[in-house]
Design a protein around this motif. Sequence first.
Motif, PDB file in Angstrom:
ATOM      1  N   ARG A   1      49.590  22.210  46.596  1.00  0.00           N
ATOM      2  CA  ARG A   1      49.846  22.936  45.370  1.00  0.00           C
ATOM      3  C   ARG A   1      51.086  23.808  45.542  1.00  0.00           C
ATOM      4  N   THR A   2      51.756  24.097  44.462  1.00  0.00           N
ATOM      5  CA  THR A   2      52.980  24.876  44.539  1.00  0.00           C
ATOM      6  C   THR A   2      52.643  26.336  44.787  1.00  0.00           C
ATOM      7  N   MET A   3      53.673  27.100  45.181  1.00  0.00           N
ATOM      8  CA  MET A   3      53.475  28.523  45.435  1.00  0.00           C
ATOM      9  C   MET A   3      53.074  29.270  44.176  1.00  0.00           C
ATOM     10  N   ARG A   4      53.377  28.704  43.020  1.00  0.00           N
ATOM     11  CA  ARG A   4      53.053  29.391  41.779  1.00  0.00           C
ATOM     12  C   ARG A   4      51.722  28.938  41.180  1.00  0.00           C
ATOM     13  N   SER A   5      50.992  28.106  41.886  1.00  0.00           N
ATOM     14  CA  SER A   5      49.662  27.760  41.410  1.00  0.00           C
ATOM     15  C   SER A   5      48.828  29.029  41.370  1.00  0.00           C
ATOM     16  N   PRO A   6      48.025  29.227  40.327  1.00  0.00           N
ATOM     17  CA  PRO A   6      47.313  30.496  40.196  1.00  0.00           C
ATOM     18  C   PRO A   6      46.032  30.543  41.003  1.00  0.00           C
ATOM     19  N   VAL A   7      45.600  31.751  41.279  1.00  0.00           N
ATOM     20  CA  VAL A   7      44.222  31.994  41.685  1.00  0.00           C
ATOM     21  C   VAL A   7      43.433  32.162  40.392  1.00  0.00           C
ATOM     22  N   VAL A   8      42.385  31.382  40.217  1.00  0.00           N
ATOM     23  CA  VAL A   8      41.607  31.391  38.975  1.00  0.00           C
ATOM     24  C   VAL A   8      40.269  32.070  39.231  1.00  0.00           C
ATOM     25  N   ALA A   9      39.935  33.041  38.402  1.00  0.00           N
ATOM     26  CA  ALA A   9      38.665  33.755  38.536  1.00  0.00           C
ATOM     27  C   ALA A   9      37.820  33.556  37.289  1.00  0.00           C
ATOM     28  N   GLY A  10      36.549  33.244  37.499  1.00  0.00           N
ATOM     29  CA  GLY A  10      35.609  33.147  36.389  1.00  0.00           C
ATOM     30  C   GLY A  10      35.148  34.534  35.978  1.00  0.00           C
ATOM     31  N   VAL A  11      35.151  34.777  34.677  1.00  0.00           N
ATOM     32  CA  VAL A  11      34.823  36.094  34.127  1.00  0.00           C
ATOM     33  C   VAL A  11      33.683  35.948  33.128  1.00  0.00           C
ATOM     34  N   ASP A  12      32.708  36.871  33.166  1.00  0.00           N
ATOM     35  CA  ASP A  12      31.681  36.876  32.118  1.00  0.00           C
ATOM     36  C   ASP A  12      31.204  38.283  31.788  1.00  0.00           C
ATOM     37  N   GLY A  13      31.864  39.289  32.365  1.00  0.00           N
ATOM     38  CA  GLY A  13      31.491  40.660  32.061  1.00  0.00           C
ATOM     39  C   GLY A  13      30.429  41.248  32.971  1.00  0.00           C
ATOM     40  N   SER A  14      29.822  40.441  33.829  1.00  0.00           N
ATOM     41  CA  SER A  14      28.793  40.947  34.732  1.00  0.00           C
ATOM     42  C   SER A  14      29.427  41.719  35.875  1.00  0.00           C
ATOM     43  N   GLU A  15      28.618  42.542  36.530  1.00  0.00           N
ATOM     44  CA  GLU A  15      29.105  43.290  37.677  1.00  0.00           C
ATOM     45  C   GLU A  15      29.552  42.347  38.787  1.00  0.00           C
ATOM     46  N   SER A  16      28.826  41.242  38.943  1.00  0.00           N
ATOM     47  CA  SER A  16      29.186  40.260  39.960  1.00  0.00           C
ATOM     48  C   SER A  16      30.556  39.660  39.683  1.00  0.00           C
ATOM     49  N   SER A  17      30.847  39.362  38.428  1.00  0.00           N
ATOM     50  CA  SER A  17      32.140  38.761  38.110  1.00  0.00           C
ATOM     51  C   SER A  17      33.275  39.769  38.256  1.00  0.00           C
ATOM     52  N   LEU A  18      32.997  41.060  38.011  1.00  0.00           N
ATOM     53  CA  LEU A  18      34.030  42.074  38.215  1.00  0.00           C
ATOM     54  C   LEU A  18      34.389  42.196  39.688  1.00  0.00           C
ATOM     55  N   ARG A  19      33.388  42.114  40.558  1.00  0.00           N
ATOM     56  CA  ARG A  19      33.694  42.111  41.996  1.00  0.00           C
ATOM     57  C   ARG A  19      34.524  40.887  42.358  1.00  0.00           C
ATOM     58  N   ALA A  20      34.191  39.750  41.742  1.00  0.00           N
ATOM     59  CA  ALA A  20      34.945  38.527  42.009  1.00  0.00           C
ATOM     60  C   ALA A  20      36.389  38.660  41.529  1.00  0.00           C
ATOM     61  N   VAL A  21      36.587  39.284  40.385  1.00  0.00           N
ATOM     62  CA  VAL A  21      37.944  39.473  39.864  1.00  0.00           C
ATOM     63  C   VAL A  21      38.755  40.375  40.793  1.00  0.00           C
TER      64      VAL A  21
ATOM     65  N   ILE B   1      35.998  40.979  26.575  1.00  0.00           N
ATOM     66  CA  ILE B   1      35.642  41.062  27.991  1.00  0.00           C
ATOM     67  C   ILE B   1      36.810  40.638  28.867  1.00  0.00           C
ATOM     68  N   VAL B   2      37.424  39.511  28.532  1.00  0.00           N
ATOM     69  CA  VAL B   2      38.514  39.043  29.384  1.00  0.00           C
ATOM     70  C   VAL B   2      39.730  39.969  29.251  1.00  0.00           C
ATOM     71  N   GLY B   3      39.927  40.539  28.057  1.00  0.00           N
ATOM     72  CA  GLY B   3      41.037  41.472  27.879  1.00  0.00           C
ATOM     73  C   GLY B   3      40.854  42.755  28.674  1.00  0.00           C
ATOM     74  N   SER B   4      39.651  43.319  28.636  1.00  0.00           N
ATOM     75  CA  SER B   4      39.400  44.541  29.387  1.00  0.00           C
ATOM     76  C   SER B   4      39.444  44.285  30.887  1.00  0.00           C
ATOM     77  N   THR B   5      39.028  43.084  31.298  1.00  0.00           N
ATOM     78  CA  THR B   5      39.094  42.729  32.716  1.00  0.00           C
ATOM     79  C   THR B   5      40.546  42.610  33.165  1.00  0.00           C
ATOM     80  N   ALA B   6      41.383  42.025  32.314  1.00  0.00           N
ATOM     81  CA  ALA B   6      42.805  41.923  32.647  1.00  0.00           C
ATOM     82  C   ALA B   6      43.432  43.312  32.787  1.00  0.00           C
ATOM     83  N   GLU B   7      43.050  44.239  31.920  1.00  0.00           N
ATOM     84  CA  GLU B   7      43.567  45.598  32.026  1.00  0.00           C
ATOM     85  C   GLU B   7      43.114  46.257  33.318  1.00  0.00           C
ATOM     86  N   ARG B   8      41.886  45.987  33.717  1.00  0.00           N
ATOM     87  CA  ARG B   8      41.370  46.505  34.995  1.00  0.00           C
ATOM     88  C   ARG B   8      42.254  46.024  36.149  1.00  0.00           C
ATOM     89  N   VAL B   9      42.608  44.738  36.113  1.00  0.00           N
ATOM     90  CA  VAL B   9      43.451  44.183  37.175  1.00  0.00           C
ATOM     91  C   VAL B   9      44.828  44.830  37.159  1.00  0.00           C
TER      92      VAL B   9
END
Length: 305
Positions: free
Chosen positions: A2-22, A68-76
């Motif tokens: 994969r290229t250097m610009r391939s993304p790291v992809v995180a699954g998001v659903d608003g749970s505490e577990s997914s926030l730790r994953a993000v 949810i995904v918008g607020s998670t992006a702001e967190r990042v």
Amino acid sequence: MRTMRSPVVAGVDGSESSLRAVDWAANEAVLHGAPLRLVYASLWQRYEGAALGTRLSRPDGRVMAENIVGSTAERVRRGAPDLQVTTDVPQEEAVSALLREGEDALALVVGSRGRGGIAGLLLGSVSLAVASRARCPAFVVRGDKAGLEAAHGRIALGVGDADPPDPTAIRFAFTEAELRRCGLDVVRAWRCPSHETSDHPLMTGDPALYHEERASAVLDEALATAEQDHPDVRVRRVTTEGPAHKVLLERAAVADLLVVGARRRESRVGMQLGRVAHTALHHAACPVAVVPRSGRPESSGGTAP
């Protein structure tokens, strides 16, 4: 590759577990100089189809997903302002969406439980399916406080019974250790069959010593190239008698990441997880990375680590 610009992809659903994953995924993206992509997949339209015909506004399910995904992006962005972050809310079942994203990803990152999951229970179905079938490395972010906060300063790599050992997982573990500037414990478990004694025709001494030396020789051969390519990584070889799944869980208790390999097979759907990887995903005290073996898929033979 994969290229250097391939993304790291995180699954998001608003749970505490997914926030730790993000949070984990953001750190991983920064380490690799890669962008981060946040994906909240939902079949909201299936459950709100009747409302679509009577309302002009967006369905509540999509609004919730976007919020949810918008607020998670702001967190990042607050924690990593220079990190490139993109988001998506596909109308799709979560496993299918994440596996599709993983086709062009540097890695997939998921939490151990989704919304409604109870902390401390076994791995959620979405996380297990993603780890089992992804074509790129898949991180399942789980474990205790020390493991999640990288307090140990070590990565553990399990080297299984594949012949030859999986070079993809080995390269992956060395790269992670180098980027994190931490030590790497390379672990191989061995067993001395009860029927083997010192008068066995293949034994010239202590049977246990024979199996331990053989395990050490396997590690020496498996690590030779990676050690040359990553001379700054501090490697510790660990050969221990016992069941591999138990040995690796013990090492995971003092590690920040456990790396295991997985094989593809043409006769089955996706990758197949052996007992070691399956046990680690459910019980490890630190995040687990499942790394698919690269190259030609295997048609038959043993079990993956």
